[in-house]
Write a protein that holds these residues in place. Sequence first.
Motif, PDB file in Angstrom:
ATOM      1  N   LEU A   1       0.866  -1.260   0.001  1.00 55.74           N
ATOM      2  CA  LEU A   1      -0.017  -0.067  -0.034  1.00 55.74           C
ATOM      3  C   LEU A   1       1.010   1.168  -0.030  1.00 55.74           C
ATOM      4  CD1 LEU A   1      -2.809  -1.146   2.682  1.00 55.74           C
ATOM      5  CD2 LEU A   1      -2.560  -1.550   0.209  1.00 55.74           C
ATOM      6  N   GLY A   2       0.906   1.913  -0.818  1.00 51.98           N
ATOM      7  CA  GLY A   2       1.672   3.269  -1.282  1.00 51.98           C
ATOM      8  C   GLY A   2       2.813   2.972  -2.027  1.00 51.98           C
ATOM      9  N   GLY A   3       2.572   3.785  -3.136  1.00 52.14           N
ATOM     10  CA  GLY A   3       3.938   3.805  -4.013  1.00 52.14           C
ATOM     11  C   GLY A   3       5.020   4.974  -3.889  1.00 52.14           C
ATOM     12  N   GLY A   4       5.511   5.393  -2.672  1.00 53.35           N
ATOM     13  CA  GLY A   4       6.404   6.218  -2.328  1.00 53.35           C
ATOM     14  C   GLY A   4       7.702   5.564  -2.251  1.00 53.35           C
ATOM     15  N   PHE A   5       8.814   6.133  -1.701  1.00 53.45           N
ATOM     16  CA  PHE A   5      10.056   5.361  -1.642  1.00 53.45           C
ATOM     17  C   PHE A   5      10.062   4.125  -0.983  1.00 53.45           C
ATOM     18  CE2 PHE A   5      11.426  10.092  -1.246  1.00 53.45           C
ATOM     19  CZ  PHE A   5      11.851   9.859  -2.500  1.00 53.45           C
ATOM     20  N   ALA A   6       9.064   4.141   0.007  1.00 51.17           N
ATOM     21  CA  ALA A   6       9.041   2.916   0.936  1.00 51.17           C
ATOM     22  C   ALA A   6       8.298   1.645  -0.052  1.00 51.17           C
ATOM     23  CB  ALA A   6       8.213   3.035   2.226  1.00 51.17           C
ATOM     24  N   GLY A   7       7.298   2.157  -0.649  1.00 51.44           N
ATOM     25  CA  GLY A   7       6.513   0.812  -1.457  1.00 51.44           C
ATOM     26  C   GLY A   7       7.184   0.593  -2.613  1.00 51.44           C
ATOM     27  N   VAL A   8       7.778   1.385  -3.292  1.00 51.05           N
ATOM     28  CA  VAL A   8       8.493   1.236  -4.345  1.00 51.05           C
ATOM     29  C   VAL A   8       9.746   0.257  -4.147  1.00 51.05           C
ATOM     30  CG1 VAL A   8       9.876   2.041  -6.292  1.00 51.05           C
ATOM     31  CG2 VAL A   8       7.658   2.956  -5.786  1.00 51.05           C
ATOM     32  N   GLY A   9      10.359   0.812  -3.122  1.00 54.21           N
ATOM     33  CA  GLY A   9      11.736  -0.139  -2.496  1.00 54.21           C
ATOM     34  C   GLY A   9      11.075  -1.513  -2.180  1.00 54.21           C
ATOM     35  N   ALA A  10      10.154  -1.668  -1.472  1.00 57.63           N
ATOM     36  CA  ALA A  10       9.424  -3.203  -1.197  1.00 57.63           C
ATOM     37  C   ALA A  10       9.268  -3.812  -2.585  1.00 57.63           C
ATOM     38  CB  ALA A  10       8.622  -2.891  -0.381  1.00 57.63           C
ATOM     39  N   ALA A  11       8.497  -2.947  -3.369  1.00 55.01           N
ATOM     40  CA  ALA A  11       8.149  -3.981  -4.657  1.00 55.01           C
ATOM     41  C   ALA A  11       9.771  -4.517  -5.409  1.00 55.01           C
ATOM     42  CB  ALA A  11       7.408  -2.903  -5.593  1.00 55.01           C
ATOM     43  N   GLN A  12      10.545  -3.562  -5.679  1.00 55.29           N
ATOM     44  CA  GLN A  12      11.627  -3.819  -6.269  1.00 55.29           C
ATOM     45  C   GLN A  12      12.443  -4.944  -5.567  1.00 55.29           C
ATOM     46  OE1 GLN A  12      13.471   0.285  -6.893  1.00 55.29           O
ATOM     47  NE2 GLN A  12      12.349   0.288  -8.899  1.00 55.29           N
ATOM     48  N   LYS A  13      12.306  -5.126  -4.334  1.00 56.00           N
ATOM     49  CA  LYS A  13      13.333  -5.970  -3.983  1.00 56.00           C
ATOM     50  C   LYS A  13      12.460  -7.568  -3.738  1.00 56.00           C
ATOM     51  CE  LYS A  13      17.081  -4.200  -2.563  1.00 56.00           C
ATOM     52  NZ  LYS A  13      18.345  -4.284  -3.168  1.00 56.00           N
ATOM     53  N   LEU A  14      11.236  -7.185  -4.505  1.00 53.64           N
ATOM     54  CA  LEU A  14      10.440  -8.644  -4.619  1.00 53.64           C
ATOM     55  C   LEU A  14      10.588  -8.977  -5.766  1.00 53.64           C
ATOM     56  CD1 LEU A  14       7.492  -7.819  -2.227  1.00 53.64           C
ATOM     57  CD2 LEU A  14       8.949  -9.708  -1.913  1.00 53.64           C
ATOM     58  N   ALA A  15      11.278  -8.442  -6.971  1.00 54.79           N
ATOM     59  CA  ALA A  15      11.252  -8.720  -8.236  1.00 54.79           C
ATOM     60  C   ALA A  15      11.414 -10.220  -8.491  1.00 54.79           C
ATOM     61  CB  ALA A  15      12.363  -7.922  -9.021  1.00 54.79           C
TER      62      ALA A  15
ATOM     63  N   GLY B   1      11.852   0.231   3.287  1.00 53.78           N
ATOM     64  CA  GLY B   1      10.965  -0.459   2.336  1.00 53.78           C
ATOM     65  C   GLY B   1      11.764  -1.711   1.575  1.00 53.78           C
ATOM     66  N   GLU B   2      12.831  -1.526   1.280  1.00 58.20           N
ATOM     67  CA  GLU B   2      13.618  -2.541   0.731  1.00 58.20           C
ATOM     68  C   GLU B   2      13.802  -3.349   1.727  1.00 58.20           C
ATOM     69  OE1 GLU B   2      16.405   0.128  -2.509  1.00 58.20           O
ATOM     70  OE2 GLU B   2      17.257  -0.412  -0.674  1.00 58.20           O
ATOM     71  N   HIS B   3      13.947  -3.260   3.124  1.00 50.98           N
ATOM     72  CA  HIS B   3      14.275  -4.252   3.963  1.00 50.98           C
ATOM     73  C   HIS B   3      12.914  -5.206   3.982  1.00 50.98           C
ATOM     74  CE1 HIS B   3      15.958  -6.043   7.526  1.00 50.98           C
ATOM     75  NE2 HIS B   3      14.827  -6.122   7.901  1.00 50.98           N
ATOM     76  N   ALA B   4      11.837  -4.432   4.002  1.00 52.31           N
ATOM     77  CA  ALA B   4      10.499  -5.301   4.128  1.00 52.31           C
ATOM     78  C   ALA B   4      10.610  -6.229   2.924  1.00 52.31           C
ATOM     79  CB  ALA B   4       9.441  -4.426   4.085  1.00 52.31           C
ATOM     80  N   GLY B   5      10.749  -5.582   1.850  1.00 53.79           N
ATOM     81  CA  GLY B   5      10.811  -6.620   0.574  1.00 53.79           C
ATOM     82  C   GLY B   5      11.838  -7.656   0.512  1.00 53.79           C
ATOM     83  N   GLU B   6      13.008  -7.331   0.945  1.00 55.02           N
ATOM     84  CA  GLU B   6      14.026  -8.468   1.086  1.00 55.02           C
ATOM     85  C   GLU B   6      13.573  -9.618   2.232  1.00 55.02           C
ATOM     86  OE1 GLU B   6      18.120  -5.947   0.073  1.00 55.02           O
ATOM     87  OE2 GLU B   6      17.289  -6.219   2.265  1.00 55.02           O
ATOM     88  N   THR B   7      13.116  -9.125   3.317  1.00 49.31           N
ATOM     89  CA  THR B   7      12.761 -10.111   4.221  1.00 49.31           C
ATOM     90  C   THR B   7      11.540 -11.143   3.865  1.00 49.31           C
ATOM     91  OG1 THR B   7      13.317  -8.297   5.872  1.00 49.31           O
ATOM     92  CG2 THR B   7      12.104 -10.281   6.772  1.00 49.31           C
ATOM     93  N   ILE B   8      10.603 -10.628   3.018  1.00 45.77           N
ATOM     94  CA  ILE B   8       9.528 -11.277   2.442  1.00 45.77           C
ATOM     95  C   ILE B   8      10.071 -12.468   1.588  1.00 45.77           C
ATOM     96  CG2 ILE B   8       7.334 -11.144   1.263  1.00 45.77           C
ATOM     97  CD1 ILE B   8       6.868  -8.324   2.555  1.00 45.77           C
ATOM     98  N   ALA B   9      11.015 -11.809   0.822  1.00 51.27           N
ATOM     99  CA  ALA B   9      11.520 -12.778  -0.307  1.00 51.27           C
ATOM    100  C   ALA B   9      12.417 -13.772   0.318  1.00 51.27           C
ATOM    101  CB  ALA B   9      12.659 -11.940  -0.986  1.00 51.27           C
ATOM    102  N   ARG B  10      12.989 -13.559   1.422  1.00 54.68           N
ATOM    103  CA  ARG B  10      13.807 -14.379   2.272  1.00 54.68           C
ATOM    104  C   ARG B  10      12.812 -15.406   3.061  1.00 54.68           C
ATOM    105  NH1 ARG B  10      19.115 -13.329   4.026  1.00 54.68           N
ATOM    106  NH2 ARG B  10      18.912 -14.694   5.652  1.00 54.68           N
ATOM    107  N   GLY B  11      11.651 -15.024   3.549  1.00 54.41           N
ATOM    108  CA  GLY B  11      10.986 -15.816   4.284  1.00 54.41           C
ATOM    109  C   GLY B  11      10.406 -16.961   3.372  1.00 54.41           C
ATOM    110  N   VAL B  12       9.817 -16.295   2.090  1.00 57.92           N
ATOM    111  CA  VAL B  12       9.262 -17.208   0.895  1.00 57.92           C
ATOM    112  C   VAL B  12      10.282 -18.264   0.632  1.00 57.92           C
ATOM    113  CG1 VAL B  12       8.260 -17.134  -1.238  1.00 57.92           C
ATOM    114  CG2 VAL B  12       7.673 -15.344   0.208  1.00 57.92           C
ATOM    115  N   ALA B  13      11.522 -17.932   0.613  1.00 57.58           N
ATOM    116  CA  ALA B  13      12.674 -18.641   0.216  1.00 57.58           C
ATOM    117  C   ALA B  13      13.025 -19.703   1.338  1.00 57.58           C
ATOM    118  CB  ALA B  13      13.757 -18.125  -0.250  1.00 57.58           C
ATOM    119  N   GLY B  14      12.327 -19.476   2.578  1.00 64.09           N
ATOM    120  CA  GLY B  14      12.718 -20.603   3.426  1.00 64.09           C
ATOM    121  C   GLY B  14      13.683 -20.077   4.616  1.00 64.09           C
TER     122      GLY B  14
END
Length: 431
Positions: free
Chosen positions: A23-37, A337-350
């Motif tokens: 939710l939100g396409g500011g620095f935080a939201g975009v940072g999270a989305a990009q780290k989930l690529a 935001g990037e940290h949230a994206g990275e953490t989700i990616a890490r969690g999904v990958a176990g």
Amino acid sequence: MPCGGDVPSVARVTGTRPRVVILGGGFAGVGAAQKLAKADVDVVLIDKHDYHTFQPLLYQVATGLIEPVAVGHSLRDLVHRQDNAVVHKTPITAVDFDAREVRFEGMEPLTYDYLVLGLGAEVNFFGTEGAEEHAFPMYTLADAVRLKDHVLERWEAADKDPALVDDGALNIVVVGGGPTGVETAGALAELYRAELARDYPDLPKGSARITLVEAGPEVFAMFKPNLRSYTEDALRKRTVELVTGDAVSVITPTRVTLKSGTELEAHTLVWGAGLLGNRLVDSLGIELQRGNRIGVGPELTLPERPEVYAVGDIAAITDAKTKQVLPQLGSVALQSGEHAGETIARGVAGNKAKPFEYKDKGTMATIGRGAAVVQMLGGRTMKGRKAQLAWGAVHLALLPTNEDRAKAVVDWSGAALTHQRAGRITVSADE
Ligand SMILES: Cc1cc2nc3c(=O)[nH]c(=O)nc-3n(C[C@H](O)[C@H](O)[C@H](O)COP(=O)(O)OP(=O)(O)OC[C@H]3O[C@@H](n4cnc5c(N)ncnc54)[C@H](O)[C@@H]3O)c2cc1C
């Protein structure tokens, strides 16, 4: 996947991969989305605008130095090369943590496996009488365009009826001695004393006053004394009048009254004084911290909600090193935001989550052309052109793509060399 409890996750219901709703396409939201690529998830990025706003340069749009498109980047364009992501443009109206569902205006609700709250902050008028109706906040791209159009309209009105000058038509009061107020006052003064003075040769030069009002004893309270006095000198050199230790209490379309009783004749009041977490947070049913911000743990998740992240201006993030709540800054928003994206990616990958560590690039602000201040973590300070270059380097890193960075270098160098304000025209869609 942290989707325990009674509510079935999207992935479990549909047999598809986990859905991350941002939710939100500011620095935080975009940072999270990009780290989930590259993550094995579906990303849905939602914002009420179809563009990402580069807020640090809003004051340049408001003063005609750059065009609105230079600070607004299409969100859809940002995820073009990310085949696991889509963007929807719609206002978010509610979040139901228990049902793991987000509701929107004019769009079906969406359920999520992971939620990233990156809705930013909103202007805080502190209940000042007349502010909602008559103040010009500086928080969105629309705010910047509105302010520019209003200022130009006042000069045009005074050109036709010079008596308006005595009524304060050209005067501007800027509220707030923090970075937003200081850089806006400095930029407006430069616009006034250079371009507008030449554009309207019949109007009495120097009759337009720009006054910066700060309730505290000094401007730039967050900086060391040498940077504060440099800033005051730089503002005065640009003919900005400083009023400190007084606050605005009433705003009307043509007058500003201060708490001390002083009345200022001004047809424009720019509000750069305070922020409040996005108003949606009031409906979340959670305890909020100072400034209506959402308190998060070391991994940037909400207490008891490991699937919900709050990042950027909406969050109160405590710095692991200093134990202080981090300021509402672009670099904090992007890194969290990037940290949230990275953490989700890490969690999904176990893989296990890591705590957030903020990399402080220093506190910095611009005052005008060739005038800026920087204070580094260790206490080292810089001012003038050197500080402006450091500001440029840090802020280039906040831009969402390499193309944006290349374009910004051209735009910023062009503006610094020529100082032409091609954007000082008004375009009406109603003609
Ligand atoms: C004038 C100004 C100058 C600044 N200068 C600097 C600077 O020089 N350096 C620096 O580091 N920082 C600066 N900042 C601060 C920095 O811009 C913010 O800290 C940063 O933008 C926060 O990012 P964010 O992603 O948390 O929120 P935002 O960038 O505010 O993004 C939030 C997004 O959420 C969307 N949104 C909000 N509510 C809804 C809703 N209900 N439905 C749908 N979408 C919604 C908004 O449209 C927006 O796109 C400045 C801020 C301002 C206002």
